[in-house]
Motif scaffolding. Structure first.
Motif, PDB file in Angstrom:
ATOM      1  N   THR A  45       2.746   4.117  13.165  1.00 57.21           N
ATOM      2  CA  THR A  45       1.438   4.302  12.518  1.00 57.21           C
ATOM      3  C   THR A  45       0.305   3.808  13.421  1.00 57.21           C
ATOM      4  OG1 THR A  45       1.980   2.246  11.379  1.00 57.21           O
ATOM      5  CG2 THR A  45       2.117   4.269  10.094  1.00 57.21           C
TER       6      THR A  45
ATOM      7  N   HIS B  93       5.336   8.518  -4.861  1.00 58.58           N
ATOM      8  CA  HIS B  93       5.485   7.519  -5.916  1.00 58.58           C
ATOM      9  C   HIS B  93       6.117   8.212  -7.126  1.00 58.58           C
ATOM     10  CE1 HIS B  93       2.251   4.441  -4.483  1.00 58.58           C
ATOM     11  NE2 HIS B  93       2.621   5.186  -3.460  1.00 58.58           N
TER      12      HIS B  93
ATOM     13  N   SER C 213      -2.045   3.388  -2.193  1.00 59.96           N
ATOM     14  CA  SER C 213      -2.590   2.875  -3.448  1.00 59.96           C
ATOM     15  C   SER C 213      -1.516   2.239  -4.304  1.00 59.96           C
ATOM     16  CB  SER C 213      -3.189   4.043  -4.251  1.00 59.96           C
ATOM     17  OG  SER C 213      -4.580   3.991  -4.223  1.00 59.96           O
TER      18      SER C 213
ATOM     19  N   ARG D 186       2.749  -0.053  -4.224  1.00 61.76           N
ATOM     20  CA  ARG D 186       3.411   0.219  -2.955  1.00 61.76           C
ATOM     21  C   ARG D 186       2.412   0.427  -1.816  1.00 61.76           C
ATOM     22  NH1 ARG D 186       8.812   1.313  -4.191  1.00 61.76           N
ATOM     23  NH2 ARG D 186       9.192   0.798  -2.001  1.00 61.76           N
TER      24      ARG D 186
ATOM     25  N   CYS E 106       0.292  -0.111   1.500  1.00 66.42           N
ATOM     26  CA  CYS E 106       0.823  -0.599   2.781  1.00 66.42           C
ATOM     27  C   CYS E 106       0.744  -2.132   2.890  1.00 66.42           C
ATOM     28  CB  CYS E 106       0.026   0.037   3.922  1.00 66.42           C
ATOM     29  SG  CYS E 106       0.541  -0.588   5.530  1.00 66.42           S
TER      30      CYS E 106
HETATM   31  C1  HEM Z   1      -2.688   2.651  11.119  1.00 68.23           C
HETATM   32  C2  HEM Z   1      -1.868   1.809  10.531  1.00 68.23           C
HETATM   33  C3  HEM Z   1      -1.168   2.064   9.224  1.00 68.23           C
HETATM   34  C4  HEM Z   1      -1.419   3.006   8.252  1.00 68.23           C
HETATM   35  C5  HEM Z   1      -2.543   4.055   8.223  1.00 68.23           C
HETATM   36  C6  HEM Z   1      -0.436   2.825   7.214  1.00 68.23           C
HETATM   37  C7  HEM Z   1      -0.372   3.596   6.071  1.00 68.23           C
HETATM   38  C8  HEM Z   1       0.600   3.446   5.091  1.00 68.23           C
HETATM   39  C9  HEM Z   1       0.684   4.252   3.901  1.00 68.23           C
HETATM   40  C10 HEM Z   1      -0.282   5.373   3.522  1.00 68.23           C
HETATM   41  C11 HEM Z   1       1.752   3.815   3.199  1.00 68.23           C
HETATM   42  C12 HEM Z   1       2.225   4.360   1.844  1.00 68.23           C
HETATM   43  C13 HEM Z   1       1.517   3.605   0.727  1.00 68.23           C
HETATM   44  C14 HEM Z   1       1.646   4.292  -0.608  1.00 68.23           C
HETATM   45  O1  HEM Z   1       2.569   5.080  -0.800  1.00 68.23           O
HETATM   46  O2  HEM Z   1       0.791   4.044  -1.484  1.00 68.23           O
HETATM   47  C15 HEM Z   1       2.367   2.735   3.944  1.00 68.23           C
HETATM   48  C16 HEM Z   1       3.498   2.061   3.550  1.00 68.23           C
HETATM   49  C17 HEM Z   1       4.104   1.068   4.283  1.00 68.23           C
HETATM   50  N1  HEM Z   1       3.625   0.492   5.447  1.00 68.23           N
HETATM   51 FE1  HEM Z   1       1.956   1.068   6.450  1.00 68.23          FE
HETATM   52  N2  HEM Z   1       0.393   1.794   7.559  1.00 68.23           N
HETATM   53  C18 HEM Z   1      -0.021   1.290   8.775  1.00 68.23           C
HETATM   54  C19 HEM Z   1       0.525   0.209   9.453  1.00 68.23           C
HETATM   55  C20 HEM Z   1       1.584  -0.546   9.015  1.00 68.23           C
HETATM   56  C21 HEM Z   1       2.067  -1.767   9.643  1.00 68.23           C
HETATM   57  C22 HEM Z   1       1.426  -2.420  10.886  1.00 68.23           C
HETATM   58  C23 HEM Z   1       3.163  -2.182   8.942  1.00 68.23           C
HETATM   59  C24 HEM Z   1       4.067  -3.382   9.126  1.00 68.23           C
HETATM   60  C25 HEM Z   1       4.033  -4.223  10.110  1.00 68.23           C
HETATM   61  C26 HEM Z   1       3.362  -1.240   7.861  1.00 68.23           C
HETATM   62  C27 HEM Z   1       4.378  -1.313   6.949  1.00 68.23           C
HETATM   63  C28 HEM Z   1       4.509  -0.484   5.849  1.00 68.23           C
HETATM   64  C29 HEM Z   1       5.627  -0.556   4.896  1.00 68.23           C
HETATM   65  C30 HEM Z   1       6.818  -1.525   4.965  1.00 68.23           C
HETATM   66  C31 HEM Z   1       5.359   0.417   3.913  1.00 68.23           C
HETATM   67  C32 HEM Z   1       6.220   0.729   2.670  1.00 68.23           C
HETATM   68  C33 HEM Z   1       5.710  -0.090   1.480  1.00 68.23           C
HETATM   69  C34 HEM Z   1       6.475   0.209   0.186  1.00 68.23           C
HETATM   70  O3  HEM Z   1       6.988   1.301   0.003  1.00 68.23           O
HETATM   71  O4  HEM Z   1       6.511  -0.686  -0.694  1.00 68.23           O
HETATM   72  N3  HEM Z   1       2.375  -0.281   7.934  1.00 68.23           N
HETATM   73  N4  HEM Z   1       1.644   2.510   5.084  1.00 68.23           N
END
Ligand code: HEM
Length: 253
Positions: free
Chosen positions: A16, A83, A151, A154, A156
């Motif tokens: 990401t 979701h 949002s 869950r 991020c």
């Molecule tokens: C430009 C950077 C990033 C963007 C735009 C981004 C965006 C997102 C989005 C849109 C989701 C889904 C949220 C949802 O379904 O409502 C997500 C989930 C997640 N992100 Fe990121 N993310 C970024 C960076 C990171 C980083 C740096 C980490 C960890 C070090 C990370 C870990 C996670 C994890 C573990 C999930 C799953 C959460 C769950 O399902 O409970 N992300 N992210």
């Protein structure tokens, strides 16, 4: 469990942030006017005798606006992660039963003509004109400035780490380098936006593109080399099999 949590963080965080920076560089390479304004601000706030620090971003609203516009224009995760509803819901007359899979159309919101003037134009200034970059009179009820992180429960969990990494990289890149489109033409008019222009996956990046990246001056280059050398022990722990040592030893000769 610890290995699983570490793996998920690495998986969620690496592509990401990396693909965001690819998109950031693509936008900057095609918009010399945006780059010039950002560098003018950086020269006033940071100067040429030190590299940027994390706190500098608070005094650089135009660079914050560029980052927000890259998030908006090139939404990292267009539909987030699916979701599911845990109860029966009713939204604007539509019945959504328990267990329905629900997608959040972040790309759709960020490119809505009801919310944004010229949504397919890359223009960071919109985020200096209103809090969410929206057009005058737009209904912003329920809108947030960080929809690109998803949002609800869950959302991020890496958003703070991501923001810090993106801010620091954006400051350093704009402070230290001039980035130009190889043809030197088409300013602001040829940012690819169709799915064919991007890799596949949860966080697609642009397919390989050409640009020139050069230090802004010998003074900037010297400070970057010095910072790189000082970080040597940290790099060593993670990159001992890469060519970092060659770079450093060439530097020390
Ligand atoms: C430009 C950077 C990033 C963007 C735009 C981004 C965006 C997102 C989005 C849109 C989701 C889904 C949220 C949802 O379904 O409502 C997500 C989930 C997640 N992100 Fe990121 N993310 C970024 C960076 C990171 C980083 C740096 C980490 C960890 C070090 C990370 C870990 C996670 C994890 C573990 C999930 C799953 C959460 C769950 O399902 O409970 N992300 N992210």
């Amino acid at each position: 469990m610890i290995a699983y949590l570490g793996g998920v963080s690495l998986e969620g965080g690496a592509s990401t942030t990396a693909t965001f920076l690819h998109r950031f560089i693509l936008c900057i390479s095609r918009h010399p006017r945006v780059q010039a304004r950002a560098q003018k601000d950086l020269d006033a706030v940071v100067g040429k005798d030190r590299m940027p620090q994390m706190d500098d971003i608070t005094q650089l609203p135009y660079i914050e606006a560029i980052i927000k516009e890259v998030h908006r224009f090139y939404t990292t995760s267009a539909l987030a992660i699916p979701h599911a509803t845990s109860t029966d819901e009713s939204v604007e007359g539509y019945f959504i039963p328990t267990g329905s899979i629900v997608f959040m159309n972040i790309f759709g919101i960020y490119h809505s003509e009801e919310l944004y003037d010229d949504p397919l134009v890359f223009r960071p200034e919109r985020f200096l004109e209103s809090e969410f970059g929206t057009k005058s009179g737009a209904d912003t009820a329920g809108l947030r400035g960080d929809l690109h992180f998803g949002s609800g429960r869950r959302i991020c969990p890496g958003s703070h780490l991501a923001n810090n990494a993106i801010n620091m990289n954006a400051l350093n890149i704009l402070w230290g380098f001039d980035i130009t489109h190889v043809s030197g033409e088409n300013e602001g008019r040829d940012l690819p936006i169709t799915p064919e222009d991007f890799t596949s996956g949860m966080a697609p990046g642009p397919k390989p593109f050409k640009c020139n990246i050069k230090p802004r001056s010998e003074r900037h280059a010297a400070l970057i080399r010095k910072a790189f050398s000082e970080a040597r022990s940290i790099f060593r722990m993670f990159e001992h099999e890469l060519a970092v040592d060659e770079f450093i030893s060439a530097e020390e000769e």
